[in-house]
Write an enzyme that holds these catalytic residues in place. Sequence first.
Site, PDB file in Angstrom:
ATOM      1  N   CYS A 163      -4.855   2.312  -3.917  1.00  0.00           N
ATOM      2  CA  CYS A 163      -3.491   3.125  -3.216  1.00  0.00           C
ATOM      3  C   CYS A 163      -2.558   2.044  -3.280  1.00  0.00           C
ATOM      4  O   CYS A 163      -1.621   1.699  -2.248  1.00  0.00           O
ATOM      5  CB  CYS A 163      -3.893   3.384  -1.497  1.00  0.00           C
ATOM      6  SG  CYS A 163      -4.813   4.611  -1.401  1.00  0.00           S
ATOM      7  N   ASP A 219       2.950  -4.108   8.335  1.00  0.00           N
ATOM      8  CA  ASP A 219       1.503  -3.356   7.736  1.00  0.00           C
ATOM      9  C   ASP A 219       0.715  -4.398   8.019  1.00  0.00           C
ATOM     10  O   ASP A 219       0.176  -5.098   7.391  1.00  0.00           O
ATOM     11  CB  ASP A 219       1.568  -2.750   6.373  1.00  0.00           C
ATOM     12  CG  ASP A 219       0.382  -2.116   6.130  1.00  0.00           C
ATOM     13  OD1 ASP A 219      -0.548  -2.094   6.810  1.00  0.00           O
ATOM     14  OD2 ASP A 219       0.207  -1.656   4.814  1.00  0.00           O
ATOM     15  N   GLN A 232      -4.562  -5.170   7.061  1.00  0.00           N
ATOM     16  CA  GLN A 232      -5.567  -5.878   6.442  1.00  0.00           C
ATOM     17  C   GLN A 232      -5.478  -7.417   7.290  1.00  0.00           C
ATOM     18  O   GLN A 232      -6.058  -8.409   7.087  1.00  0.00           O
ATOM     19  CB  GLN A 232      -5.200  -6.257   5.083  1.00  0.00           C
ATOM     20  CG  GLN A 232      -5.606  -5.049   4.173  1.00  0.00           C
ATOM     21  CD  GLN A 232      -6.974  -4.491   4.197  1.00  0.00           C
ATOM     22  OE1 GLN A 232      -7.949  -5.352   4.659  1.00  0.00           O
ATOM     23  NE2 GLN A 232      -7.218  -3.305   3.913  1.00  0.00           N
ATOM     24  N   LYS A 247     -10.884  -0.744  10.339  1.00  0.00           N
ATOM     25  CA  LYS A 247     -11.195  -1.895   9.514  1.00  0.00           C
ATOM     26  C   LYS A 247     -11.441  -3.189  10.182  1.00  0.00           C
ATOM     27  O   LYS A 247     -11.576  -4.475   9.725  1.00  0.00           O
ATOM     28  CB  LYS A 247      -9.774  -2.197   8.668  1.00  0.00           C
ATOM     29  CG  LYS A 247      -9.248  -1.130   7.720  1.00  0.00           C
ATOM     30  CD  LYS A 247      -8.227  -1.271   7.008  1.00  0.00           C
ATOM     31  CE  LYS A 247      -7.637  -0.241   6.218  1.00  0.00           C
ATOM     32  NZ  LYS A 247      -8.463   0.087   5.137  1.00  0.00           N
ATOM     33  N   HIS A 302       1.021  -1.193  -0.096  1.00  0.00           N
ATOM     34  CA  HIS A 302       0.019   0.022   0.072  1.00  0.00           C
ATOM     35  C   HIS A 302       0.679   1.154   0.028  1.00  0.00           C
ATOM     36  O   HIS A 302       1.953   1.339   0.550  1.00  0.00           O
ATOM     37  CB  HIS A 302      -0.840   0.041   1.230  1.00  0.00           C
ATOM     38  CG  HIS A 302      -2.058   1.054   1.266  1.00  0.00           C
ATOM     39  ND1 HIS A 302      -1.703   2.386   1.776  1.00  0.00           N
ATOM     40  CD2 HIS A 302      -3.313   0.935   1.181  1.00  0.00           C
ATOM     41  CE1 HIS A 302      -2.898   3.041   1.736  1.00  0.00           C
ATOM     42  NE2 HIS A 302      -3.883   2.197   1.414  1.00  0.00           N
TER      43      HIS A 302
END
Length: 409
Positions: free
Chosen positions: A364, A198, A201, A224, A121
């Site tokens: 993104c 990261d 997700q 999220k 991302h």
Amino acid sequence: MDAFEIRKLFPILNQEVNGSPLVYLDSAATSQKPQMVIDAIEKYYREYNSNVHRGVHTLGTRATDGYEGAREKVRKFMNASSTEEIVFTKGTTASLNLVAASYGRANVKEGDEIVISYMEHHSNIIPWQQVAKVTGATLKYLPLQPNGTISLEEARKVITPNTKIVSIMHVSNVLGVINPVKELAAIAHENGAIMVVDGAQGAPHIKLDVQDMDCDFYAFSGHKMCGPTGIGVLYGKKALLEKMEPIEFGGEMIDFVDLYDSTWKELPWKFEGGTPIIAGAIGLGAAIDFLESIGLEAIEQHEHKLAAYAMERMSTVEGLTIYGPEDSAMRAGVITFNLDDVHPHDVATVLDAEGIAVRAGHHCAQPLMRWLKASATARASFYLYNTEEDIDKLVAGLVKTKEYFSNVF
């Protein structure tokens, strides 16, 4: 509790959009919020709204207990060893920028390497670009296999003793790929580098254990994972956080201020300058309570089942290209696709007319789009409240979209 029962706990899902029952397939962008999270935020503002830490009055104490109680919930959720390792931020982007600006600029120099991948991302690309520009370090990219996965064999070639930082997403927001972050962390450490993950997700969908993963930093966002917007988390190993300097200065994060110098509070508060995101943290704590009442293992299994069903059903649509691994066991509940001769934004517009919400664009992830040789894609992403019936409606909507544009042209 099955997905139909879970769905009833989310007020926003009980509505019609454009005359059809809402089918929400955009949870990778932001998830919906259960009533208990909404209630927790409302209760804070209605019953004990106050600033934290400094006040000795009753409301201040209750607010502090709620805020720091949420930190402990995050610690348990991630299996961190201490709440000192849990820093509240405004989201994944802010967390990654904190690591890049504080740790990266202080520990990377000319001739060093920073390793990321083509699937990242933008929030996990641009901060490292800036560190490389300022320090003179080299930014290197892990290649992707034809199905969009990362090869550990290739990783061992790219990550070298000159590598100081490896930063990889846990789960791709485009391909749905679940990356081998534990194994990558081991390779990074063998070469004297740190591992940044990261987890935007990953945290909503996979049971976390940062100690077992042995990552050095892990970042994620509340919105999220059924929590509110504006709140995020940076996990960092205590030994690293203690050596890092804050990048925001002001109230809350100071110990003592003199005319020409200041000292900082201990961890984690030295990184939380200003009035913190109190309601957001309390809402995130409620979201963690909710997810754990369902069970992260159950959520992950449900998403794998939905992904397998969606791959099977969507593959029957003529002219549909699905990106990423064919094996649904290798991906989370994200399916990115294109329909021949129909722009993704047109696909999303026609689906919206049927009450089906999907995302369209570059997500993104422009370097990944170029790797895929696509300017944009459409994306359906699933969560614990989605059902096979939602996927059936998506497939019917895609067939209708194809028929509509075939008749137009």
